[in-house]
Design an enzyme around this catalytic site. Structure first.
Site, PDB file in Angstrom:
ATOM      1  N   SER A 189      -9.538   1.522  -7.950  1.00 37.11           N
ATOM      2  CA  SER A 189      -8.642   0.418  -8.276  1.00 37.11           C
ATOM      3  C   SER A 189      -8.750   0.079  -9.766  1.00 37.11           C
ATOM      4  CB  SER A 189      -8.986  -0.775  -7.390  1.00 37.11           C
ATOM      5  OG  SER A 189      -7.956  -1.713  -7.417  1.00 37.11           O
ATOM      6  N   ARG A 219      -6.649 -15.233  -3.742  1.00 38.14           N
ATOM      7  CA  ARG A 219      -7.415 -14.198  -3.044  1.00 38.14           C
ATOM      8  C   ARG A 219      -6.725 -13.774  -1.749  1.00 38.14           C
ATOM      9  NH1 ARG A 219     -10.794  -9.940  -3.368  1.00 38.14           N
ATOM     10  NH2 ARG A 219     -12.270  -9.855  -1.655  1.00 38.14           N
ATOM     11  N   ASP A 263      -2.120   3.296   1.116  1.00 35.10           N
ATOM     12  CA  ASP A 263      -2.292   2.381  -0.018  1.00 35.10           C
ATOM     13  C   ASP A 263      -0.924   2.117  -0.645  1.00 35.10           C
ATOM     14  OD1 ASP A 263      -2.913   1.083  -2.380  1.00 35.10           O
ATOM     15  OD2 ASP A 263      -4.478   2.487  -2.994  1.00 35.10           O
ATOM     16  N   HIS A 321      -5.326   0.127   0.619  1.00 32.65           N
ATOM     17  CA  HIS A 321      -5.994   0.244  -0.678  1.00 32.65           C
ATOM     18  C   HIS A 321      -7.518   0.141  -0.565  1.00 32.65           C
ATOM     19  CE1 HIS A 321      -6.561  -0.045  -4.953  1.00 32.65           C
ATOM     20  NE2 HIS A 321      -7.088  -1.238  -4.873  1.00 32.65           N
ATOM     21  N   ASP A 322      -7.985  -0.762   0.301  1.00 30.91           N
ATOM     22  CA  ASP A 322      -9.424  -0.991   0.446  1.00 30.91           C
ATOM     23  C   ASP A 322     -10.193   0.213   0.986  1.00 30.91           C
ATOM     24  OD1 ASP A 322     -10.073  -3.371  -0.652  1.00 30.91           O
ATOM     25  OD2 ASP A 322     -10.148  -4.518   1.215  1.00 30.91           O
TER      26      ASP A 322
END
Lengths: 199, 373
Positions: free
Chosen positions: B148, B218, B313, B346-347
């Site tokens: 990232s 967040r 992602d 993405h994580d």
């Protein structure tokens, strides 16, 4: 030789000069380009569709991108390699004609090997059983085979004439990887064939 | 937060020139190292953390008391094996875990910088890391690795200091932030700045911090780190506490509760101003040039690139990585790449993804052999 190469790969490796720049399309476990880079100081790149294959190549320190030869050859600039290799893969391409055009665009020459569908045992099997032929390099059933564009070496020669592709040379091998003398029976006795072509 | 004594730091008493034209008179770098530097000093790996990460990539985080964010990959016997490698991980410039950032004390005013902190870029973060590597006496890094925003830093390294690294492993990243990425960041920043306790960034001496704004930022960002199918698989429409709707605005759904938890636990460890500065740095990042493709080191440095992307992602989609690959291929770079099939979004780069770890391990092994470590 550090690793035993498949028969057709030994033949192909002999066609590569020292210090060449080579792209191996469908490089599998990377044995051929690893051999070339270690023994002939060849600057090698690979494309491989399977994750496992890419992993095995990376473990050998090779630079390989995961990709599909059907779609991912367009990115390479013209004449960026001295030789582009496509071994035992052309018959599995969706658009073999486009792939071959790309190979000779990217490389100054292309080395293409494939199983000869004109081989006498293939003809015999189909003639007597009436079923799709199978052998050690075409082991699949008709419904799950990746080999969707099979041809004989004569078909390939016709294709090159039609597309004005120059055939520099070609080698016909028997089932054991030995050279076959060329005569009127060549198509019958050739198990696999290796073409060197250019534009 | 920002307790100086919690962190290993080095203080640099020379000015740092920043991309914005401004400079920092002096600065501190907080970092952690794992494993031992060998005699040849050729086994050092720099790990770059993502937006909300920190220097505790493995071991125990001294602030949160939780395991490091990349424990799964970094440690003895792991893919990045600390028995073999000397792993360095530093908090980014602008961060809030010991490296100079908006919550640090401005030596001129003796007060926290707040918005007086100069605007920084990924390039500035890398300049600071470069200084750290120099201070540690390392001539050439075995590898620079990051996912990232960490991947952006890795690419920046490849762009600026290609001759100082053997290999670079950018993961789930891009050569520039897309309009959509900037849009999501801007919503997060607006949420923070709309919080009445933000007070134009000047909240460090207040009782109340802009925690609600930061939590919302967040929560928004967290959705972009997952995927629709992973959310559906994990939460679906499951209810949190009862079998019936509350017909109110309390937490009904598990996904609501999960996001709230993500927001609340985040504000305990992160500074709102740092969030503004770091997201902006990501938005500014762009390696594209008008004429010659991407600004990246080419084969004359013999630098090896190994890229990873993840199929689900949508924040840094595979197509972005492929654009980088194309540019590198066109320039004959030593580039390797795989796209990992997963629904975790993405994580994925932080999670237990066996296929990702398999290929990652193979690449590292190949490089160990090449370097004869």
């Amino acid at each position: 030789m550090t690793k035993i190469l498949r028969n057709d790969l030994i033949k192909i490796s002999n066609l590569i000069q020292k210090n060449e720049k080579v792209l191996d399309v469908g490089c599998g476990d990377g044995n051929l380009i690893y051999y070339l880079s270690k023994n002939k100081n060849v600057n090698c790149r690979g494309i491989e569709i399977t994750l496992k294959g890419v992993g095995l190549c990376l473990e050998k320190g090779l630079s390989v991108v995961q990709g599909d030869a059907n779609f991912d050859l367009e990115d390479y600039p013209d004449n960026s390699f001295s030789t582009v290799i496509l071994s035992q893969t052309i018959q599995a391409m969706i658009y073999p004609d486009r792939v071959i055009e790309n190979l000779i665009r990217i490389g100054r020459r292309a080395i293409i090997s494939f199983p000869n569908f004109g081989f006498w045992k293939v003809r015999r099997d189909f003639l007597f059983s009436g079923k799709m032929p199978k052998n050690k390099i075409l082991p699949f059933e008709w419904y799950n085979t990746p080999n969707i564009h099979l041809c004989s070496y004569k078909d390939f020669l016709d294709f090159c004439v039609k597309k004005k592709i120059i055939v520099d040379k070609f080698f016909c091998l028997d089932e054991y990887g030995n050279d076959i003398k060329k005569n009127i029976f060549t198509n019958l006795f050739t198990f696999q064939v290796i073409f060197c072509v250019s534009k | 937060m920002n307790n100086k004594y919690l962190f290993e730091q080095i203080d640099i008493n020379e000015p740092l020139k920043l991309d914005c034209g401004d400079h920092l008179k002096n600065y501190s770098i907080a970092f952690k190292t794992f494993g031992k530097l060998n005699k040849k000093k050729n086994n050092a790996i720099l790990i770059c953390h993502a937006l909300t990460g920190d220097q505790f990539c493995t071991g125990k985080n001294s602030v949160t008391k939780k395991p490091g964010w990349w424990n799964i990959l970094v440690g003895p016997g792991k893919v990045i094996d600390t028995n073999i490698f000397y792993v360095i991980c530093s908090n980014v410039l602008g961060g809030c875990m010991g490296t100079t950032g908006p919550s640090s004390i401005n030596s001129k005013t003796k007060k926290p910088f707040g918005l007086g902190f100069p605007v920084i870029t990924i390039g500035d973060m890398v300049s600071v890391q470069f200084k750290l590597i120099e201070k540690l006496g390392i001539e050439k890094l075995f590898s620079v690795i990051g996912g990232s925003m960490g991947g952006m830093q890795a690419l920046e390294w490849a762009s600026k200091y290609g001759h100082k690294i053997n290999s670079v492993i950018p993961i789930a990243t891009s050569y520039r932030h897309s309009a959509q990425n900037i849009a999501f960041h801007e919503i997060g920043r607006q949420a923070i700045m709309a919080d009445p306790f933000w007070k134009k960034g000047n909240y460090y001496n207040s009782k109340q911090f802009p925690t609600r704004g930061l939590a919302v930022a967040r929560m928004i960002a967290h959705i972009t780190y997952l995927s629709e199918s992973a959310l559906q698989r994990k939460f679906g429409r499951n209810l949190q506490n009862s079998k019936f709707f509350s017909f109110g605005f309390d937490t009904d759904f598990q996904i609501e509760s999960y996001l709230k938890h993500q927001g609340i636990s985040f504000v305990e460890r992160f500074d709102a101003n740092s969030y503004l500065y770091i997201t902006k740095a990501m938005d500014y990042f762009d390696l594209s040039t008008k004429t010659t493709g991407l600004r990246l080191s080419l084969p004359e440095n013999n630098l090896k690139y190994c890229f990873f992307s993840f199929s689900s992602d949508w924040l840094f989609p595979t197509s972005e990585t492929k654009t980088i690959i194309q540019s590198l291929k066109a320039n004959n770079a030593n580039v390797s790449f795989v796209e990992i099939q997963t629904d975790k979004g993405h994580d994925s780069f932080l999670l237990d993804e066996p296929k990702f770890h398999f290929v990652f391990r193979k690449f590292v092994r190949g490089q160990i052999k090449e370097s004869r470590l």
